[in-house]
Write a protein that holds these residues in place. Structure first.
Motif, PDB file in Angstrom:
ATOM      1  N   LYS A 196       0.640  -1.416  -0.146  1.00 28.56           N
ATOM      2  CA  LYS A 196       0.086   0.165   0.029  1.00 28.56           C
ATOM      3  C   LYS A 196       1.171   1.452  -0.063  1.00 28.56           C
ATOM      4  O   LYS A 196       1.894   1.571   0.493  1.00 28.56           O
ATOM      5  CB  LYS A 196      -1.040  -0.078   1.531  1.00 28.56           C
ATOM      6  N   ALA A 197       0.065   2.245  -0.718  1.00 27.97           N
ATOM      7  CA  ALA A 197       0.613   3.886  -1.048  1.00 27.97           C
ATOM      8  C   ALA A 197       0.829   4.117   0.689  1.00 27.97           C
ATOM      9  O   ALA A 197       0.222   3.129   1.847  1.00 27.97           O
ATOM     10  CB  ALA A 197       0.237   4.874  -1.093  1.00 27.97           C
ATOM     11  N   PRO A 198       1.959   4.844   1.379  1.00 33.34           N
ATOM     12  CA  PRO A 198       2.427   5.416   2.765  1.00 33.34           C
ATOM     13  C   PRO A 198       1.350   6.232   2.925  1.00 33.34           C
ATOM     14  O   PRO A 198       0.250   6.210   1.776  1.00 33.34           O
ATOM     15  CB  PRO A 198       3.986   6.291   2.543  1.00 33.34           C
ATOM     16  N   GLY A 199       0.555   6.092   3.961  1.00 35.22           N
ATOM     17  CA  GLY A 199      -0.472   6.584   4.232  1.00 35.22           C
ATOM     18  C   GLY A 199      -1.975   5.841   3.750  1.00 35.22           C
ATOM     19  O   GLY A 199      -2.606   6.012   4.698  1.00 35.22           O
ATOM     20  N   SER A 200      -1.712   4.594   3.625  1.00 38.16           N
ATOM     21  CA  SER A 200      -2.945   4.378   3.380  1.00 38.16           C
ATOM     22  C   SER A 200      -3.598   3.161   4.414  1.00 38.16           C
ATOM     23  O   SER A 200      -2.117   2.380   4.508  1.00 38.16           O
ATOM     24  CB  SER A 200      -2.898   3.807   1.939  1.00 38.16           C
ATOM     25  N   THR A 201      -4.653   3.128   4.899  1.00 37.92           N
ATOM     26  CA  THR A 201      -4.636   2.344   6.291  1.00 37.92           C
ATOM     27  C   THR A 201      -6.036   1.652   6.221  1.00 37.92           C
ATOM     28  O   THR A 201      -6.821   1.955   4.400  1.00 37.92           O
ATOM     29  CB  THR A 201      -5.325   3.117   7.506  1.00 37.92           C
ATOM     30  N   GLY A 202      -6.175   0.678   6.997  1.00 40.81           N
ATOM     31  CA  GLY A 202      -7.434  -0.011   6.678  1.00 40.81           C
ATOM     32  C   GLY A 202      -6.992  -1.406   5.720  1.00 40.81           C
ATOM     33  O   GLY A 202      -6.246  -1.588   4.452  1.00 40.81           O
ATOM     34  N   PRO A 203      -7.877  -2.445   5.947  1.00 39.08           N
ATOM     35  CA  PRO A 203      -8.052  -3.811   4.756  1.00 39.08           C
ATOM     36  C   PRO A 203      -8.214  -3.342   3.050  1.00 39.08           C
ATOM     37  O   PRO A 203      -9.306  -1.958   3.109  1.00 39.08           O
ATOM     38  CB  PRO A 203      -8.194  -4.707   5.239  1.00 39.08           C
ATOM     39  N   TRP A 204      -7.691  -4.080   2.380  1.00 40.06           N
ATOM     40  CA  TRP A 204      -8.306  -4.287   0.830  1.00 40.06           C
ATOM     41  C   TRP A 204      -9.419  -4.141   1.125  1.00 40.06           C
ATOM     42  O   TRP A 204      -9.735  -5.598   0.745  1.00 40.06           O
ATOM     43  CB  TRP A 204      -7.331  -4.186  -0.067  1.00 40.06           C
ATOM     44  N   GLU A 205     -10.035  -3.579   0.171  1.00 38.98           N
ATOM     45  CA  GLU A 205     -11.757  -3.991  -0.351  1.00 38.98           C
ATOM     46  C   GLU A 205     -11.871  -4.948  -1.707  1.00 38.98           C
ATOM     47  O   GLU A 205     -12.044  -5.849  -1.456  1.00 38.98           O
ATOM     48  CB  GLU A 205     -12.494  -3.114  -0.303  1.00 38.98           C
ATOM     49  N   LYS A 206     -10.736  -4.350  -2.845  1.00 34.65           N
ATOM     50  CA  LYS A 206     -10.959  -5.466  -3.856  1.00 34.65           C
ATOM     51  C   LYS A 206      -9.836  -5.154  -4.236  1.00 34.65           C
ATOM     52  O   LYS A 206      -8.934  -4.292  -4.074  1.00 34.65           O
ATOM     53  CB  LYS A 206     -12.384  -4.749  -4.899  1.00 34.65           C
ATOM     54  N   PHE A 207      -9.821  -5.087  -5.484  1.00 31.67           N
ATOM     55  CA  PHE A 207      -8.509  -6.042  -6.789  1.00 31.67           C
ATOM     56  C   PHE A 207      -9.051  -5.735  -7.917  1.00 31.67           C
ATOM     57  O   PHE A 207     -10.338  -6.676  -8.604  1.00 31.67           O
ATOM     58  CB  PHE A 207      -6.907  -6.774  -6.264  1.00 31.67           C
ATOM     59  N   CYS A 208      -8.332  -5.019  -9.434  1.00 31.07           N
ATOM     60  CA  CYS A 208      -8.800  -5.723 -10.511  1.00 31.07           C
ATOM     61  C   CYS A 208      -7.290  -6.327 -10.826  1.00 31.07           C
ATOM     62  O   CYS A 208      -6.225  -6.043 -10.839  1.00 31.07           O
ATOM     63  CB  CYS A 208      -9.355  -4.350 -10.708  1.00 31.07           C
ATOM     64  N   PHE A 209      -7.528  -7.059 -12.321  1.00 26.54           N
ATOM     65  CA  PHE A 209      -6.404  -7.927 -13.070  1.00 26.54           C
ATOM     66  C   PHE A 209      -7.174  -7.555 -14.430  1.00 26.54           C
ATOM     67  O   PHE A 209      -8.139  -8.452 -14.557  1.00 26.54           O
ATOM     68  CB  PHE A 209      -5.968  -8.844 -12.161  1.00 26.54           C
ATOM     69  N   GLY A 210      -5.878  -7.943 -15.523  1.00 28.30           N
ATOM     70  CA  GLY A 210      -7.043  -8.603 -16.565  1.00 28.30           C
ATOM     71  C   GLY A 210      -5.331  -8.053 -17.128  1.00 28.30           C
ATOM     72  O   GLY A 210      -3.899  -7.934 -17.057  1.00 28.30           O
ATOM     73  N   LEU A 211      -5.682  -8.220 -19.006  1.00 25.48           N
ATOM     74  CA  LEU A 211      -4.309  -8.118 -19.472  1.00 25.48           C
ATOM     75  C   LEU A 211      -3.925  -6.004 -20.302  1.00 25.48           C
ATOM     76  O   LEU A 211      -2.624  -5.955 -20.158  1.00 25.48           O
ATOM     77  CB  LEU A 211      -4.829  -8.641 -21.188  1.00 25.48           C
ATOM     78  N   ASP A 212      -5.450  -5.659 -19.988  1.00 23.60           N
ATOM     79  CA  ASP A 212      -5.460  -4.246 -20.241  1.00 23.60           C
ATOM     80  C   ASP A 212      -6.352  -3.451 -19.591  1.00 23.60           C
ATOM     81  O   ASP A 212      -7.472  -4.145 -18.771  1.00 23.60           O
ATOM     82  CB  ASP A 212      -5.316  -3.504 -21.748  1.00 23.60           C
ATOM     83  N   ALA A 213      -6.093  -2.210 -19.804  1.00 27.72           N
ATOM     84  CA  ALA A 213      -7.198  -1.587 -19.000  1.00 27.72           C
ATOM     85  C   ALA A 213      -8.623  -1.348 -19.078  1.00 27.72           C
ATOM     86  O   ALA A 213      -9.659  -1.459 -18.680  1.00 27.72           O
ATOM     87  CB  ALA A 213      -6.475   0.198 -18.800  1.00 27.72           C
ATOM     88  N   SER A 214      -8.676  -2.209 -20.820  1.00 30.75           N
ATOM     89  CA  SER A 214     -10.268  -2.107 -20.792  1.00 30.75           C
ATOM     90  C   SER A 214     -10.553  -3.533 -20.634  1.00 30.75           C
ATOM     91  O   SER A 214     -11.937  -3.449 -20.875  1.00 30.75           O
ATOM     92  CB  SER A 214     -10.052  -2.231 -22.715  1.00 30.75           C
ATOM     93  N   GLY A 215      -9.902  -4.389 -20.133  1.00 32.18           N
ATOM     94  CA  GLY A 215     -10.693  -5.815 -20.364  1.00 32.18           C
ATOM     95  C   GLY A 215     -10.457  -6.821 -18.432  1.00 32.18           C
ATOM     96  O   GLY A 215     -10.488  -7.572 -18.856  1.00 32.18           O
ATOM     97  N   LEU A 216     -10.579  -5.435 -17.998  1.00 31.20           N
ATOM     98  CA  LEU A 216     -10.130  -5.549 -16.199  1.00 31.20           C
ATOM     99  C   LEU A 216     -11.464  -6.549 -15.674  1.00 31.20           C
ATOM    100  O   LEU A 216     -12.672  -6.112 -15.798  1.00 31.20           O
ATOM    101  CB  LEU A 216     -10.117  -4.206 -15.387  1.00 31.20           C
TER     102      LEU A 216
END
Length: 86
Positions: free
Chosen positions: A16-36
């Motif tokens: 996580k970035a500095p200053g970011s707190t708490g658990p992650w809720e979700k993540f996105c994945f894929g080959l490119d930004a249009s198909g996450l």
């Protein structure tokens, strides 16, 4: 961050970035930004939200929503999720 690739698996370690707190809720994945694709991490809030949409669609009454079971995520490991319903 880190990356580990084998013949049948790939793992990416994220930080996580500095200053970011708490658990992650979700993540996105894929080959490119249009198909996450979006995936949720296992948390009580995400389990409640998922089961709320599956067990009680948007047309449910308020009394039906109040009688929904209490869902508590007790333990999450790589091969097991333990959830308690009340």
């Amino acid at each position: 961050t880190s990356v580990s690739v084998s013949a049948y698996n790939a793992a990416i370690g994220l930080a996580k970035a500095p200053g970011s707190t708490g658990p992650w809720e979700k993540f996105c994945f894929g080959l490119d930004a249009s198909g996450l694709q979006e995936r949720l991490f296992v948390s009580e809030e995400n389990v409640d939200g998922f089961l709320g949409t599956v067990l009680c669609p948007s047309f449910c009454s308020q009394s039906a929503l109040e009688s929904q079971p209490l869902i508590e995520v007790l333990d999450v490991t790589e091969d097991r999720i333990q959830i308690r319903l009340k």
